[in-house]
Scaffold this motif. Structure first.
Motif, PDB file in Angstrom:
ATOM      1  N   TYR A 103      31.255  38.030  82.783  1.00  0.00           N
ATOM      2  CA  TYR A 103      31.724  36.933  83.551  1.00  0.00           C
ATOM      3  C   TYR A 103      31.441  35.690  82.902  1.00  0.00           C
ATOM      4  O   TYR A 103      30.321  35.313  82.810  1.00  0.00           O
ATOM      5  N   THR A 104      32.502  35.145  82.508  1.00  0.00           N
ATOM      6  CA  THR A 104      32.267  33.471  81.970  1.00  0.00           C
ATOM      7  C   THR A 104      32.424  32.572  82.864  1.00  0.00           C
ATOM      8  O   THR A 104      33.628  32.517  83.707  1.00  0.00           O
ATOM      9  N   ILE A 105      31.510  31.864  83.310  1.00  0.00           N
ATOM     10  CA  ILE A 105      31.515  30.557  84.104  1.00  0.00           C
ATOM     11  C   ILE A 105      31.625  29.332  83.286  1.00  0.00           C
ATOM     12  O   ILE A 105      30.474  28.628  82.888  1.00  0.00           O
ATOM     13  N   PRO A 106      32.741  28.701  83.059  1.00  0.00           N
ATOM     14  CA  PRO A 106      33.081  27.772  81.883  1.00  0.00           C
ATOM     15  C   PRO A 106      32.446  26.417  82.201  1.00  0.00           C
ATOM     16  O   PRO A 106      32.406  25.909  83.485  1.00  0.00           O
ATOM     17  N   ASN A 107      31.836  25.832  81.213  1.00  0.00           N
ATOM     18  CA  ASN A 107      31.272  24.383  81.428  1.00  0.00           C
ATOM     19  C   ASN A 107      30.199  24.314  82.394  1.00  0.00           C
ATOM     20  O   ASN A 107      30.202  23.441  83.152  1.00  0.00           O
ATOM     21  N   THR A 108      29.305  25.152  82.654  1.00  0.00           N
ATOM     22  CA  THR A 108      28.328  25.198  83.707  1.00  0.00           C
ATOM     23  C   THR A 108      27.019  24.608  83.405  1.00  0.00           C
ATOM     24  O   THR A 108      26.052  24.784  84.397  1.00  0.00           O
ATOM     25  N   VAL A 109      26.694  24.678  82.284  1.00  0.00           N
ATOM     26  CA  VAL A 109      25.030  24.269  82.003  1.00  0.00           C
ATOM     27  C   VAL A 109      25.223  23.130  80.940  1.00  0.00           C
ATOM     28  O   VAL A 109      25.484  23.204  79.811  1.00  0.00           O
ATOM     29  N   TRP A 110      24.587  22.031  81.333  1.00  0.00           N
ATOM     30  CA  TRP A 110      24.583  20.805  80.667  1.00  0.00           C
ATOM     31  C   TRP A 110      22.717  20.701  80.136  1.00  0.00           C
ATOM     32  O   TRP A 110      22.370  20.440  80.912  1.00  0.00           O
ATOM     33  N   VAL A 111      22.918  20.766  78.859  1.00  0.00           N
ATOM     34  CA  VAL A 111      21.542  20.824  78.162  1.00  0.00           C
ATOM     35  C   VAL A 111      21.323  19.464  77.606  1.00  0.00           C
ATOM     36  O   VAL A 111      22.069  18.869  76.915  1.00  0.00           O
ATOM     37  N   LEU A 112      20.276  18.866  78.132  1.00  0.00           N
ATOM     38  CA  LEU A 112      19.955  17.359  77.753  1.00  0.00           C
ATOM     39  C   LEU A 112      18.477  17.626  77.165  1.00  0.00           C
ATOM     40  O   LEU A 112      17.703  17.701  78.018  1.00  0.00           O
ATOM     41  N   ASP A 113      18.121  16.827  76.204  1.00  0.00           N
ATOM     42  CA  ASP A 113      16.722  16.741  75.576  1.00  0.00           C
ATOM     43  C   ASP A 113      16.231  15.545  76.173  1.00  0.00           C
ATOM     44  O   ASP A 113      15.059  15.134  76.016  1.00  0.00           O
ATOM     45  N   ARG A 114      17.187  14.356  76.349  1.00  0.00           N
ATOM     46  CA  ARG A 114      16.862  12.998  76.914  1.00  0.00           C
ATOM     47  C   ARG A 114      17.882  12.487  77.734  1.00  0.00           C
ATOM     48  O   ARG A 114      19.165  12.889  77.388  1.00  0.00           O
ATOM     49  N   LEU A 115      17.840  11.522  78.484  1.00  0.00           N
ATOM     50  CA  LEU A 115      18.482  10.591  78.864  1.00  0.00           C
ATOM     51  C   LEU A 115      19.112   9.734  78.274  1.00  0.00           C
ATOM     52  O   LEU A 115      18.360   9.080  77.318  1.00  0.00           O
ATOM     53  N   PRO A 116      20.553   9.487  78.087  1.00  0.00           N
ATOM     54  CA  PRO A 116      21.196   8.597  77.308  1.00  0.00           C
ATOM     55  C   PRO A 116      20.907   7.287  77.775  1.00  0.00           C
ATOM     56  O   PRO A 116      20.489   6.848  78.734  1.00  0.00           O
ATOM     57  N   GLN A 117      20.503   6.095  76.512  1.00  0.00           N
ATOM     58  CA  GLN A 117      20.438   4.719  76.954  1.00  0.00           C
ATOM     59  C   GLN A 117      21.434   4.342  77.461  1.00  0.00           C
ATOM     60  O   GLN A 117      21.154   3.335  78.719  1.00  0.00           O
ATOM     61  N   THR A 118      22.596   4.615  77.549  1.00  0.00           N
ATOM     62  CA  THR A 118      23.763   4.323  78.361  1.00  0.00           C
ATOM     63  C   THR A 118      24.691   5.361  78.502  1.00  0.00           C
ATOM     64  O   THR A 118      24.449   6.475  78.009  1.00  0.00           O
ATOM     65  N   LEU A 119      25.398   5.073  79.706  1.00  0.00           N
ATOM     66  CA  LEU A 119      26.091   6.465  80.403  1.00  0.00           C
ATOM     67  C   LEU A 119      27.562   6.138  80.510  1.00  0.00           C
ATOM     68  O   LEU A 119      27.701   5.004  81.372  1.00  0.00           O
ATOM     69  N   THR A 120      28.423   6.659  79.869  1.00  0.00           N
ATOM     70  CA  THR A 120      29.870   6.168  79.988  1.00  0.00           C
ATOM     71  C   THR A 120      30.386   7.302  80.797  1.00  0.00           C
ATOM     72  O   THR A 120      30.640   8.440  80.707  1.00  0.00           O
ATOM     73  N   ILE A 121      30.824   6.800  81.957  1.00  0.00           N
ATOM     74  CA  ILE A 121      31.523   7.741  83.152  1.00  0.00           C
ATOM     75  C   ILE A 121      32.997   7.379  83.288  1.00  0.00           C
ATOM     76  O   ILE A 121      33.352   6.236  83.326  1.00  0.00           O
TER      77      ILE A 121
END
Length: 236
Positions: free
Chosen positions: A123-141
């Motif tokens: 069972y694939t649950i797509p695009n559901t784990v966001w791995v970050l090693d650090r928070l970005p200095q800027t965040l484009t939303i």
């Protein structure tokens, strides 16, 4: 007055077409595969760092039946080669509906599909784990809203291309992603967004058109949610 046979035949054919169309719609809706997770969902991903753990909540009492768990994504290497990345996950069964996933230390940052094996099925649950090693200095939303399903594919295609060209960090959709809160609309929304946006984190909040049925929380995201990001991700 006798009704001509031709009118009777046309009427019967019209009735048959209506019945067949209604049957096909019901059949299609009932065959739509729903994610087996309550959290995460494609519009409500987990946020984790390498070496950390995160909780997966299942919709049914099947945690003991999970045989394997891993992260997967397709990456473009050198603009010429597609490579499938996979990371096996260790996990603990916390209850009949909850698993604790352990994210390996060597996982590259990015957004991944979560794949769970239950019995002989994956069972694939797509695009559901966001791995970050650090928070970005800027965040484009990128903020979008009011797809309303009808004609939404064109809107999502344009927005998805724009998101990838701009290299946005996250997409925030603030609702009315469906028009009548149907399962078909909810499933179509997720399929098209993932096709056009690629592995971009997506967070979705419901609008008034997304209420009236459980389709939104079955396919897209919880109706009410918040996210806490681990402050240890901040590197000064």
């Amino acid at each position: 007055m006798r009704i001509p046979k031709s009118i009777i035949v046309i009427t019967l054919l019209f009735t048959l077409v209506v019945i067949l169309q209604a049957t096909s719609v019901v059949s299609e809706a009932s065959s739509l595969e729903k994610p087996i997770t309550k959290s995460p969902l494609p519009g409500y991903p987990l946020i984790a760092k390498p070496g950390s753990s995160c909780i997966v909540e299942l919709k049914q009492d099947i945690a003991e039946e999970v045989g394997s768990a891993y992260l997967g994504k397709v990456s473009l290497i050198g603009n010429t080669k597609l490579v499938r990345e996979e990371y096996m996950l260790k996990y603990k069964v916390l209850s009949e509906t909850k698993l604790e996933l352990l994210i390996p230390e060597h996982v590259e940052p990015g957004v991944y599909d979560l794949i769970l094996t239950v019995g002989d099925a994956n069972y694939t649950i797509p695009n559901t784990v966001w791995v970050l090693d650090r928070l970005p200095q800027t965040l484009t939303i990128m903020h979008q809203s009011d797809d309303h399903a009808t004609g939404g594919k064109d809107l999502r295609a344009s927005a998805g291309i724009l998101a990838q060209l701009l290299g946005v960090d996250v997409v925030l959709d603030t609702g009315d992603v469906t028009d009548k809160a149907s399962a078909i609309e909810a499933k179509d929304y997720i399929d098209t967004v993932i096709s056009y946006y690629g592995y971009t984190p997506l967070f979705v909040a419901p609008g008034n058109h997304d209420t009236g049925s459980p389709a939104f929380e079955e396919y897209i995201a919880p109706r009410i949610w918040f996210k806490c990001i681990d402050l240890s991700l901040i590197h000064i």
